[in-house]
Design an enzyme around this catalytic site. Structure first.
Site, short mmCIF file in Angstrom:
data_model
loop_
_atom_site.label_atom_id
_atom_site.label_comp_id
_atom_site.label_asym_id
_atom_site.label_seq_id
_atom_site.Cartn_x
_atom_site.Cartn_y
_atom_site.Cartn_z
N HIS A 146 41.88 -36.14 29.19
CA HIS A 146 41.58 -36.95 28.00
C HIS A 146 40.08 -37.19 27.81
O HIS A 146 39.67 -38.24 27.31
CB HIS A 146 42.32 -38.29 28.04
CG HIS A 146 42.62 -38.80 26.65
ND1 HIS A 146 43.19 -40.04 26.42
CD2 HIS A 146 42.42 -38.24 25.42
CE1 HIS A 146 43.32 -40.22 25.13
NE2 HIS A 146 42.86 -39.15 24.50
N CYS B 241 41.53 -45.77 27.25
CA CYS B 241 41.62 -44.70 28.23
C CYS B 241 40.39 -43.81 28.32
O CYS B 241 39.75 -43.70 29.37
CB CYS B 241 42.84 -43.85 27.89
SG CYS B 241 42.92 -42.28 28.74
#
Length: 492
Positions: free
Chosen positions: A155, A99
């Site tokens: 993130h 990710c």
């Protein structure tokens, strides 16, 4: 309600299970990597028409390649299917295997090995982020007159406010800073991770629905004379597998409990995408909106990469013919489902050449008329002609990733995956004949192996050390406060 509690076996100092830190690191070391680089800076090419297009950039989280209707799934995704049928589908859309690296590659147009985000993801207790000297895509678009918004998952740094979206080019931010949250409680390790701008907020509701609600509200309030860049980053279908009962009921035909919940998350995401598209239509903005959709990596096939939530049984994502999944350098971890749609500007079809997520930076900047120059040297190529005109992709090389312990690169149809630690492992595949990477041709093609290994070694010399490894060492010896809340400070 399908609710799976977050694991309680968490080190309070790091906000992450120490066992998982070690397992994740060992898993990555044992895996294997692929790398390739293209160093070009594209000149902006303004789009035809009186105003630059709105850009709706949608990213799913850990979505399996086959888990959409237009790839033959039993999970119904009518809104995504319509976008795919009336736009272009990417046959070879590449991302990073996890990710954080993929999101960084998108926003910088540069491979994450160049700034230390190539290894793993930023853990809950991590204090690092995407370096502040990187000129991000929203900064370039903002200078070109765009309103920039991120709704969803960030993130890319949560431990220090200078890493947060409002300080990185986004006029507006609503969502979560870390990588994995409870989808109903919006918490990680008991700490609320839900923000509007720089302010922590507490709101009830299912996160996917809340993201859709906020995107619709934003569109309804948008001045149509100002182009909009909306980065809509869903947390679905990342673990924990949770969804409202109505979506579980919609997928009652799926017997396996985990896959039913996973499918329900995809159904909820597809519904919200449909709502956002409807909002654009009602504002007469849809005809001048470019939509890009893809997953951040392949679906998770190993519990080592499933995050910090408990998972039971076989993991539900389906990556179709591609080997393995998230965290790995094989096609199942790095070849993502993807599409592009713009009425009248993108004709229905397939982009069958290689495209990498780093290519989105120069391609979108060109369409938007944004100037390049403040960015560092790009790895991305302008692939807009391949998307809009059906021309061949200019990309003949893909860098899957380069880390100190593994690397992988594709040149043409040849792909090398090299696990460099002892005992070393070298795998060579001809993807034109073997997309499943079932047959290792390394012994029969020593010269090709030598050529691609030399490419990986050259890239490794250009790379900087992974920030993840340094931060794991910091966390292992940390004397920080005994609550992860230490890492969610309010900048005001």
């Amino acid at each position: 309600m399908n609710h799976i509690a977050l694991s309680k076996a968490v080190d309070p100092t790091t906000g992450m299970r120490r066992r998982d830190v070690l397992l994740s690191t060992c898993s990555l070391v044992a895996a294997g990597i692929v790398a390739t680089t293209v160093l070009t800076v594209a000149s902006p090419v303004p789009a035809q028409g009186s105003t630059p297009p709105n850009i709706l950039y949608i990213v799913a989280d850990d979505l399996g390649w086959k888990d959409v209707g237009f790839h033959g799934s039993d999970i119904k995704t009518p809104n995504l299917d319509k976008l795919a049928d009336t736009g272009v589908k990417f046959d070879q859309f590449y991302v990073q295997p996890m990710c954080t690296p993929t999101r960084a590659a998108f926003l910088t147009g540069r491979y994450p090995m160049r700034y230390g985000l190539q290894t793993a993801v930023i853990p809950s207790g991590g204090l690092y982020g995407i370096p502040t000297d990187e000129w991000l895509l929203p900064q370039a678009l903002k200078e070109a007159g765009y309103k920039t918004a991120l709704i969803g998952k960030w993130h890319l740094g949560h431990g220090k406010p200078e890493y947060w979206p409002p300080q990185r080019g986004f006029d507006y931010f609503y969502g979560a800073l870390v990588g994995e949250i409870d989808h109903f409680e919006h918490e990680a390790h008991g700490v609320v991770d839900w923000y509007r701008g720089n302010e922590q907020v507490k709101e009830p509701g299912y996160d996917t629905t809340l993201f859709g609600n906020d995107a619709v509200r934003l569109i309804n309030e948008q001045d149509p004379q100002t182009p909009l860049f909306l980065y809509l980053a869903f947390t679905a279908p990342h673990t924990p597998f949770q969804a409202p009962q109505e979506y579980l009921d919609r997928n009652a035909h799926i017997a396996d409990e985990s896959r039913r919940a996973y499918a329900a998350m995809i159904s909820a995401m597809d519904d919200q995408i449909g709502r956002v598209l409807d909002a654009l239509e009602k504002r007469n903005m849809r005809e001048n909106t470019l939509v890009i959709f893809h997953s951040d990596n392949g679906g998770t096939r190993s519990a080592k990469f499933a995050g910090e939530s408990e998972v039971k049984g076989e993991l539900p994502p389906n990556n179709g013919p591609y080997r393995d999944g998230k965290g790995m350098l094989y096609e199942g971890g790095t070849r993502a489902v993807g599409l592009a749609n713009w009425p009248g500007r993108v004709q229905p079809g397939v982009v069958d050449g290689m495209v990498h997520v780093v290519d989105m930076y120069p391609s979108l900047a060109g369409v938007a008329g944004a100037k390049l120059g403040k960015n560092k040297e790009l790895d991305g190529l302008d692939v807009w002609a391949a998307i809009s005109e059906g021309k061949p992709s200019p990309r003949d090389e893909v860098v899957y990733n380069v880390e100190p312990f593994r690397g992988a690169v594709r040149k043409g149809d040849w792909k090398l995956v090299w696990a460099a630690l002892l005992p070393p492992k070298v795998e060579l595949f001809d993807l034109s004949k073997d997309v499943s990477e079932a047959t290792n041709l390394a012994e029969a093609n020593p010269e090709k192996v030598k050529e691609l290994q030399a490419r990986i070694e050259d890239l490794a010399r250009e790379a900087v050390p992974p920030l993840f490894i340094a931060d794991v060492m910091r966390m292992a010896t940390s004397t920080a406060p005994s609550t992860p809340e230490f890492y969610f400070i309010n900048p005001d």
